[in-house]
Enzyme design. Structure first.
Site, PDB file in Angstrom:
ATOM      1  N   HIS A   1      27.105 -22.157  23.081  1.00  0.00           N
ATOM      2  CA  HIS A   1      27.930 -21.911  21.894  1.00  0.00           C
ATOM      3  C   HIS A   1      27.373 -22.743  20.738  1.00  0.00           C
ATOM      4  O   HIS A   1      27.044 -23.911  20.902  1.00  0.00           O
ATOM      5  CB  HIS A   1      29.376 -22.291  22.203  1.00  0.00           C
ATOM      6  CG  HIS A   1      30.264 -22.318  20.993  1.00  0.00           C
ATOM      7  ND1 HIS A   1      30.278 -21.304  20.064  1.00  0.00           N
ATOM      8  CD2 HIS A   1      31.162 -23.248  20.563  1.00  0.00           C
ATOM      9  CE1 HIS A   1      31.152 -21.602  19.118  1.00  0.00           C
ATOM     10  NE2 HIS A   1      31.693 -22.774  19.391  1.00  0.00           N
TER      11      HIS A   1
ATOM     12  N   CYS B   1      36.204 -19.885  21.267  1.00  0.00           N
ATOM     13  CA  CYS B   1      34.737 -19.801  21.247  1.00  0.00           C
ATOM     14  C   CYS B   1      34.133 -19.419  22.602  1.00  0.00           C
ATOM     15  O   CYS B   1      32.954 -19.098  22.680  1.00  0.00           O
ATOM     16  CB  CYS B   1      34.141 -21.117  20.764  1.00  0.00           C
ATOM     17  SG  CYS B   1      34.847 -21.655  19.205  1.00  0.00           S
TER      18      CYS B   1
ATOM     19  N   ASN C   1      29.372 -22.131  12.975  1.00  0.00           N
ATOM     20  CA  ASN C   1      30.119 -21.819  14.194  1.00  0.00           C
ATOM     21  C   ASN C   1      30.891 -20.515  13.972  1.00  0.00           C
ATOM     22  O   ASN C   1      31.825 -20.473  13.183  1.00  0.00           O
ATOM     23  CB  ASN C   1      31.076 -22.984  14.497  1.00  0.00           C
ATOM     24  CG  ASN C   1      31.914 -22.753  15.738  1.00  0.00           C
ATOM     25  OD1 ASN C   1      31.994 -21.644  16.254  1.00  0.00           O
ATOM     26  ND2 ASN C   1      32.553 -23.813  16.209  1.00  0.00           N
TER      27      ASN C   1
HETATM   28  O1  UT7 Z   1      33.983 -24.655  18.824  1.00  0.00           O
HETATM   29  C1  UT7 Z   1      34.374 -25.990  18.741  1.00  0.00           C
HETATM   30  C2  UT7 Z   1      34.724 -26.214  17.312  1.00  0.00           C
HETATM   31  N1  UT7 Z   1      34.639 -27.525  16.803  1.00  0.00           N
HETATM   32  C3  UT7 Z   1      33.593 -28.364  16.899  1.00  0.00           C
HETATM   33  O2  UT7 Z   1      32.647 -28.162  17.577  1.00  0.00           O
HETATM   34  C4  UT7 Z   1      33.682 -29.626  16.088  1.00  0.00           C
HETATM   35  C5  UT7 Z   1      33.241 -30.834  16.839  1.00  0.00           C
HETATM   36  N2  UT7 Z   1      33.183 -31.974  15.953  1.00  0.00           N
HETATM   37  C6  UT7 Z   1      32.222 -32.125  15.020  1.00  0.00           C
HETATM   38  O3  UT7 Z   1      31.364 -31.279  14.874  1.00  0.00           O
HETATM   39  C7  UT7 Z   1      32.207 -33.396  14.205  1.00  0.00           C
HETATM   40  O4  UT7 Z   1      33.248 -34.235  14.668  1.00  0.00           O
HETATM   41  C8  UT7 Z   1      32.354 -33.168  12.674  1.00  0.00           C
HETATM   42  C9  UT7 Z   1      31.098 -32.503  12.136  1.00  0.00           C
HETATM   43  C10 UT7 Z   1      33.563 -32.314  12.378  1.00  0.00           C
HETATM   44  C11 UT7 Z   1      32.504 -34.508  11.987  1.00  0.00           C
HETATM   45  O5  UT7 Z   1      31.372 -35.324  12.286  1.00  0.00           O
HETATM   46  P1  UT7 Z   1      31.587 -36.808  12.810  1.00  0.00           P
HETATM   47  O6  UT7 Z   1      30.244 -37.385  12.952  1.00  0.00           O
HETATM   48  O7  UT7 Z   1      32.479 -36.767  14.001  1.00  0.00           O
HETATM   49  O8  UT7 Z   1      32.303 -37.476  11.573  1.00  0.00           O
HETATM   50  P2  UT7 Z   1      33.677 -38.268  11.549  1.00  0.00           P
HETATM   51  O9  UT7 Z   1      34.829 -37.343  11.692  1.00  0.00           O
HETATM   52  O10 UT7 Z   1      33.579 -39.450  12.474  1.00  0.00           O
HETATM   53  O11 UT7 Z   1      33.681 -38.815  10.074  1.00  0.00           O
HETATM   54  C12 UT7 Z   1      32.729 -39.815   9.650  1.00  0.00           C
HETATM   55  C13 UT7 Z   1      32.907 -39.994   8.151  1.00  0.00           C
HETATM   56  C14 UT7 Z   1      34.360 -40.170   7.740  1.00  0.00           C
HETATM   57  O12 UT7 Z   1      34.374 -41.081   6.635  1.00  0.00           O
HETATM   58  P3  UT7 Z   1      34.773 -42.622   6.874  1.00  0.00           P
HETATM   59  O13 UT7 Z   1      36.166 -42.577   7.421  1.00  0.00           O
HETATM   60  O14 UT7 Z   1      33.764 -43.150   7.833  1.00  0.00           O
HETATM   61  O15 UT7 Z   1      34.687 -43.190   5.497  1.00  0.00           O
HETATM   62  C15 UT7 Z   1      34.753 -38.810   7.244  1.00  0.00           C
HETATM   63  O16 UT7 Z   1      35.776 -38.858   6.285  1.00  0.00           O
HETATM   64  O17 UT7 Z   1      32.431 -38.815   7.482  1.00  0.00           O
HETATM   65  C16 UT7 Z   1      33.451 -38.333   6.616  1.00  0.00           C
HETATM   66  N3  UT7 Z   1      33.343 -36.880   6.528  1.00  0.00           N
HETATM   67  C17 UT7 Z   1      32.519 -36.279   5.671  1.00  0.00           C
HETATM   68  N4  UT7 Z   1      31.668 -36.754   4.748  1.00  0.00           N
HETATM   69  C18 UT7 Z   1      30.952 -35.874   4.021  1.00  0.00           C
HETATM   70  C19 UT7 Z   1      33.987 -35.954   7.273  1.00  0.00           C
HETATM   71  N5  UT7 Z   1      33.586 -34.724   6.882  1.00  0.00           N
HETATM   72  C20 UT7 Z   1      32.683 -34.903   5.898  1.00  0.00           C
HETATM   73  C21 UT7 Z   1      31.931 -34.016   5.096  1.00  0.00           C
HETATM   74  N6  UT7 Z   1      31.077 -34.549   4.176  1.00  0.00           N
HETATM   75  N7  UT7 Z   1      32.003 -32.670   5.238  1.00  0.00           N
END
Ligand code: UT7
Length: 359
Positions: free
Chosen positions: A263, A119, A293
């Protein structure tokens, strides 16, 4: 490494173009495919929809469309381009490089190569272009182009919601004496990579470490994998540190920055970084709600949309900053504008199809 711009010739952007594929994947579409909700995606990422490559649309076709517009907008002909750099982590093929296909489409015969810094790729490519201008090149076509839709796992809700496709291109040329007198061009930049983060974001298979095999495909190792929370934390830190180093190198304060173009990974990453940098939302360019993204295409898509709609104008100090897999980061501070002629008549956005498709 952080560097203030040394001497002539500094880079100015004399033409640009963007290209978006015809497919559109909304949060409502994702609700039909996965266990997810529009409200969750919007709250956690800020993304509402992404553009997706449809039949015949590829990384090279998007790059070519954006590149074509950038050359036209700069008032140049393909023969005037003396170097092509394509930033991409989703190349047309492994061999030959994407630039070969784009050069064929655009009718270029100059040197070309691909650059993969994920990125951060477009900013890396601009920094490289600046040094090639110092080496004597006159008009370099720099493109960030991606079709990430081909490497997201359709059953992985943590990545499928994030990524999209697109391309942005710039023709860059040496600053003229008039530009120098007006202070236009690149003031400073910063590049870096922390290889301790290789495991947090990537595509495991298809290279020398894990060659493609029936087993790697069965395991889904050809898809992107990500440790979201770790990437999130490191992304905020990388953008803040890199942007700060760049500003310090140019002896410029955050208050002087007219526009910050980060980004477009996640709205919460952007908000967290801008809060720490002291740059308000009103001076930050955000378009991820429409595109998600798009990796190396994300900064040029945001930068050139803001230039096209008149937000960024001549004389503005613009700070661009990206980070991505690797983990790489890159920032550049430039004073906007060029004395090379730009035709404002041409609208740079190229829609591949007037008919948009839902994927
Ligand atoms: O260029 C760089 C590329 N990458 C990035 O920039 C990604 C950076 N990270 C992120 O953007 C975030 O970490 C995500 C958007 C990917 C995830 O958000 P988060 O607030 O960090 O969520 P999390 O991984 O802590 O998950 C919280 C909960 C989990 O459920 P439990 O374990 O609390 O029951 C996940 O399973 O949200 C759940 N979850 C979802 N729920 C609904 C994860 N993805 C989803 C989804 N829809 N798409």
């Amino acid at each position: 490494m952080t560097t203030a711009n040394p001497a002539l010739p500094a880079l100015t952007i004399r033409g640009w173009g963007i290209a978006l594929p015809s497919g559109r994947l909304t949060n409502a579409d994702l609700e039909q495919r996965l266990e997810t909700r529009d409200a969750w995606i919007v709250e956690r990422t800020g993304i509402r929809e992404r553009r997706y490559a449809m039949d015949g649309e590829t990384t090279a076709s998007l790059a070519s469309a954006a590149g074509h517009d950038a050359i036209k907008r700069a008032g140049l002909e393909p023969a005037d381009i003396d170097l092509l750099i394509i930033a991409t982590c989703t190349p047309e093929q492994t061999i030959p490089h994407t630039g070969s296909f784009v050069g064929e489409t655009l009718g270029l015969r100059c040197g070309s190569f691909d650059l993969n810094a994920a990125c951060s790729g477009f900013v890396y490519a601009l920094v490289l272009a600046q040094s090639m201008l110092s080496a004597g090149h006159q008009n370099i076509l720099v493109i960030g182009a991606e079709t990430l839709s081909h490497i997201v796992n359709p059953s992985d809700r943590s990545t499928l919601i994030l990524f999209g496709d697109g391309a942005g291109a710039a023709v860059v040329s040496p600053a003229t004496e008039v530009d120098h007198d007006a202070g236009r061009g690149v003031l400073a930049w910063d590049l870096g990579c922390d290889g301790t983060a290789t495991s947090f974001l990537g595509v495991t298979a298809g290279g020398s470490r894990v060659p493609t095999s029936a087993e790697s495909v069965a395991n889904g190792d050809h898809y992107i994998h990500m440790h979201g929370q770790e990437v999130f934390k490191r992304a905020v830190r990388a953008i803040v540190d890199s942007a700060t180093a760049t500003l310090q190198s140019a002896a410029v304060s955050a208050d002087d920055v007219a526009w910050f173009v980060p980004h477009q990974a996640n709205l919460r990453i952007i908000e967290s970084a801008t809060k720490r940098l002291g740059i308000p939302a009103e001076r930050t360019v955000v378009n991820l709600e429409r595109y998600g993204n798009t990796s190396s295409a994300s900064i040029p898509l945001a930068l050139f949309e803001a230039a096209d709609d008149g937000r960024i104008s001549d004389g503005d100090l613009v700070l661009i900053s990206g980070c991505g897999a690797g983990m790489t980061w890159a920032s550049m501070l430039l004073r906007w504008g060029t004395s090379h002629g730009i035709s404002t008549q041409e609208h740079s956005t190229q829609e591949h199809s007037t008919q948009e498709n839902s994927t």
